[in-house]
Design a protein around this motif. Structure first.
Motif: not given
Length: 559
Positions: A166, A193, A197-198
């Motif tokens: 991430s 991410y 947000r993926m």
């Protein structure tokens, strides 16, 4: 127990300052358990070195200090302060989460020792370059949004963080350049991410397609680098193994080359030149090299085999030691558990007797006191018996460890001496090969030079060497002696290193066992002292004294 005014301690931080010990204690109290849990927390005392988590936020901290007191810290938040420099975090070896958001940090530094770090939050600072975290191989989440990062260099830098899942880079100038996300997604494929947000598969594939050629070249270069690193590791491991086997640089022709390269300059030239006089000298030199290197190879293989023997002997020794310790520890644990179990019953009975003592009439007091004395004696007998058992078992274990150490010393000494005896035979073969070569080369050289009518016919490149027969003989003898000295030195180095290793290893075993024995005796003594203190906490002395029971000066029941 610490007694700290939380409000006054935190008030110290109204102006930009540093973290103090009082501040850490105050925050620990403030952030600790509440209600009944909080009361017990304070009663037990605050141990900063065992603290797992702390928040030092909104306190206008300028300088990071005193955090070495929190050596067990796992989660640390220093957000919303005025910190300008990352420092004094080196002792936080267990730290997994660090929040330095909303500060005034300009440089990412002094973070590389935090090898367990998984989460690093640097949101809203003044950082312009992503750096100084190359050793944080476990990093999973990195938030460095709202800083001053202008270029895309950090993308390739972050590619090496294989655990990174991430990333947040929002509100940095670099993200405003068209194509940044495609570049990031293509070059940091491990990201899952972005801005929490993926990343979709279509986004990732589209990015890879746009930068396919550059990414392919980069992957090819990385593969080459990985191959080189693997070869380096293999070489490093092999070197370490040979060193541990005391046959370093004996696996190839290093020792042979060393003999000739280590000659004095004039002698070295002589040795090299005379070995190439004609076909006979060249053949003699090659045969000598072949024979010499073959002996070194045998010595090298012997060293590896003997290292395996020593390793296996150490393994068997450690198995025997650990088995003896484990058996004694299990038995000691059984004895201690039995003491604690019986103590609970005896203490419960004592409390019942003491309650009855208060309620009984004067004529019944003696019988109740006698019962109290009986319980008291029962507990003292229990402690005495258990102490004797534990001490006896520790004495037996210590004697066993000394016997095992002695057997190990004898076995390992035999193994080492056997190896050195065989190794000396190989070194003798090396010396014999050198002597044989020296005799052969002397004969060839003298025969070759005797074929010339006078010095004027000697080839130009040999005139400086020849001078006269006596000088030539001295040169050859000097070269020969240098070669023998190098072989002798290599043998001495092996012998001395191995002898010293054995001596140091055996001595360390003795030191370790003595230290273990002393520590175990201290632990046994401490346990029984604590049990006696537990008995004293029952407030028995005063009540038993009223009942006419004799006590010693320490308030302990006299038998």
């Amino acid at each position: 127990m610490y007694k700290v005014d939380t409000v006054s301690a935190l008030r110290e931080a109204t102006e930009p300052g540093v973290i103090t010990q009082n501040m850490l204690v105050s925050l620990t109290i403030d952030q600790g358990p509440k209600k009944e849990g909080g009361r017990l927390f304070l009663q037990d005392g605050i141990e900063l070195d065992k603290l797992k988590e702390i928040r030092i936020e909104f306190l206008k901290i300028l300088n990071i200090d005193h955090l070495w007191l929190l050596k067990s810290l796992v989660k640390l938040s220093l957000s919303h302060n005025v910190i300008e420099k990352i420092e004094n975090l080196d002792k936080l070896h267990h730290l997994r989460e660090l929040d330095l958001s909303f500060n005034r940090i300009k440089i990412m530094e002094n973070l590389n020792n935090l090898h367990q770090l998984e989460i690093l939050l640097l949101y809203s600072n003044e950082i312009s370059t992503v750096q100084g975290i190359s050793d944080l191989k476990k990093l999973i989440i990195l938030n460095i949004g709202k800083n001053k990062i202008n270029d895309w260099k950090h993308v390739v830098y972050l590619r090496d963080f294989k655990s990174l899942k991430s990333l947040n880079m929002c509100d940095n100038p670099c993200t405003e350049i068209d194509g940044y996300l495609d570049y990031l997604f293509a070059f940091v494929p491990q990201l899952v991410y972005y801005q929490y947000r993926m990343i979709s598969e279509s986004e990732r594939q589209s990015a890879i397609d746009k930068h396919y050629r550059i990414v392919s070249n980069l992957e090819e270069n990385e593969a080459k680098m990985q191959t080189e690193l693997a070869l380096q590791r293999e070489f490093k491991n092999k070197t370490a193994l040979l060193f541990a086997s005391y046959v370093e640089q004996l696996d190839e022709d290093y020792l042979f080359q060393q003999m000739f390269s280590s000659d004095e300059v004039s002698v070295q030239v002589a040795g090299r030149t005379l070995s190439t006089l004609n076909e006979s000298t060249q053949n003699a030199f090659e045969e000598y090299k072949k024979s010499f290197v073959a002996i070194c190879q045998k010595l090298y293989k012997l060293g590896l085999q003997e290292n395996d023997k020593r390793t296996e002997e150490i393994r068997l020794f450690e198995v025997a030691v650990n088995e003896g310790k484990e058996n004694t520890q299990n038995e000691a644990r059984r004895i201690v558990d039995e003491v604690l179990e019986k103590r609970a019953k005896i203490f419960a009975n004592i409390k019942e007797v003491m309650e009855a003592l208060v309620e009984k009439h004067e004529e019944e007091t003696e019988s109740v006191a006698a019962k109290a004395r009986e319980l008291f004696n029962e507990f003292n007998d229990l402690l005495s018996k258990a102490r004797n058992q534990l001490m006896s078992k520790e004495i037996i274990l210590h004697d066993q460890m000394e016997d095992i150490n002695k057997v190990f010393r004898i076995n390992m000494t035999d193994i080492v001496n056997s190896f050195l005896e065989t190794a000396r035979e190989y070194f003798s073969l090396l010396r014999n090969a050198e002597i044989e070569y020296n005799d052969i080369i002397n004969g060839f050289v003298l025969h070759y030079l005797s074929g010339f009518e006078d010095e004027t016919h000697i080839p130009f490149n040999l005139k400086d060497l020849y001078c006269d027969k006596d000088t030539l003989a001295i040169t050859l003898a000097t070269s020969h002696n240098i070669h023998l000295q190098i072989i002798d030195d290599r043998e001495k180095r092996m012998t001395n290193r191995l002898d010293n290793w054995l001596k140091d290893y055996i001595n360390q075993l003795i030191v370790n066992e003595d230290k273990r024995n002393r520590q175990q005796i201290l632990e046994i003594s401490h346990f029984f002292e604590s049990q006696q203190k537990e008995l004293n906490l029952l407030s028995l002395p005063q009540q038993l004294d009223l009942a006419g029971i004799d006590l010693d000066d320490d308030g302990i029941l006299e038998n």
